[in-house]
Design a protein around this motif. Structure first.
Motif: not given
Length: 320
Positions: A285-290, A265-268, A239-246
């Motif tokens: 957005t990521i928090e809501d998706e998780l 806990a995520v470090s990106a 979920i986190v890595e699929r965002h192009p901003e990451i």
């Protein structure tokens, strides 16, 4: 507690309530049979059932305490208190159940009592086997429904709810103990040697000690803090890595704060050109998706961090 909530609580803990009532009745019957027959292994079995009853009470108490909401002293809640009481249960099985069984067995070997009519023992053991078998079947079905295709041992190792596997272990040990007690009593009367009954009591104690050590090890791991299931970690990572901003996910760290609650806990490494406001929106957005992906995720911390400055955890280290 409202009637609906009480009924829901009972249904959720049907394994514990079933084991509790079965063990209380069995313990009383075993002590009566031990008093009549003088059997050491039957006395050990009575202690075993009594300890099991106390264990179920402690687990129910632990579950009730774990449901308390977060406060200033415990901002992540009290869920892990259940793990403490699971550890106490393991200590009780070892110290009381195994200790008394081994002591009684040694005492009857050193100073054997005259053999008496064993009929009452066989009757009580048969009834106990039926009741323990019913409790074991309930616990087995409940645990089997949750293991999700994993092997039994792997499911125990990865389980974050100790109540289910503790009852399963206890009932398995109880059934083994009943068979050993019955064989010890029969062989004692067959050979006329009362010391064999004491040996059966020691064997029951050794089984309890083994179960206690296994449970203590699992409870210790939960108390220290276990990560979430690898499948959930993989979902979080995707979920986190699929965002192009990451640009890079440095690491994903999780810990169970309760059987059904996970802190993430995520470090990106965010793209360099991303503005502060856009980064805040992305994190929300990521928090809501998780949280949508898993209701077990209760708290999330996402830290923007340059890949070269972060403590990087290779994905292969935590994912299957």
């Amino acid at each position: 507690m409202a009637d609906g909530t009480r009924i829901s609580h009972i249904k959720a803990n049907i394994v514990l309530y079933g084991a509790l009532f079965a063990n209380l009745g069995i313990a009383i019957a075993k002590f009566i049979a031990a008093g009549i027959s003088g059997s050491s292994s039957m006395l050990s079995e009575g202690v075993h059932s009594l300890v099991d009853s106390g264990n179920q009470v402690l687990l129910l108490y632990g579950q009730a305490r774990a449901q308390r909401p977060p406060d200033n002293r415990h901002p992540f809640g009290y869920g892990r208190e259940l793990y403490f009481w699971a550890f106490v249960v393991a200590i009780l099985i070892f110290a009381v159940g195994a200790g008394i069984s081994i002591y009684e067995g040694w005492r009857h070997i050193a100073d054997p009592e005259p053999l008496r009519d064993p009929t009452i023992n066989y009757i009580i053991l048969a009834i106990a086997f039926l009741l323990e078998g019913a409790s074991w079947t309930i616990a087995m079905r409940e645990f089997d429904a949750r293991r999700g295709g994993q092997s039994w041992w792997k499911a125990v190792r990865r389980s974050k709810d100790p109540a289910g596997f503790i009852v399963l272990f206890e009932d398995s040990a109880a059934l083994a103990g009943l068979l050993i007690a019955a064989f010890g009593i029969w062989l004692s009367h067959r050979t006329g040697d009362a010391r064999i009954d004491g040996g059966a009591s020691i064997a029951i104690g050794l089984i309890l000690a083994t179960v206690a050590i296994l449970l203590a090890r699992e409870a210790k791991e939960l108390l220290i803090g276990e990560a979430a299931d690898p499948a959930l970690i993989a979902t979080i990572w995707r979920i986190v890595e699929r965002h192009p901003e990451i640009s890079t996910v440095n690491h994903v760290r999780t810990i169970h704060t309760a059987p059904d609650s996970v802190f993430v806990a995520v470090s990106a490494d965010f793209e360099d050109g991303l503005k502060m406001g856009d980064a805040e929106t992305l994190i929300e957005t990521i928090e809501d998706e998780l949280k949508t992906a898993s209701p077990m995720i209760s708290s999330i911390y996402i830290r923007p961090e340059k890949h070269e400055d972060a403590v990087v955890q290779p994905r292969s280290d935590i994912l299957p």
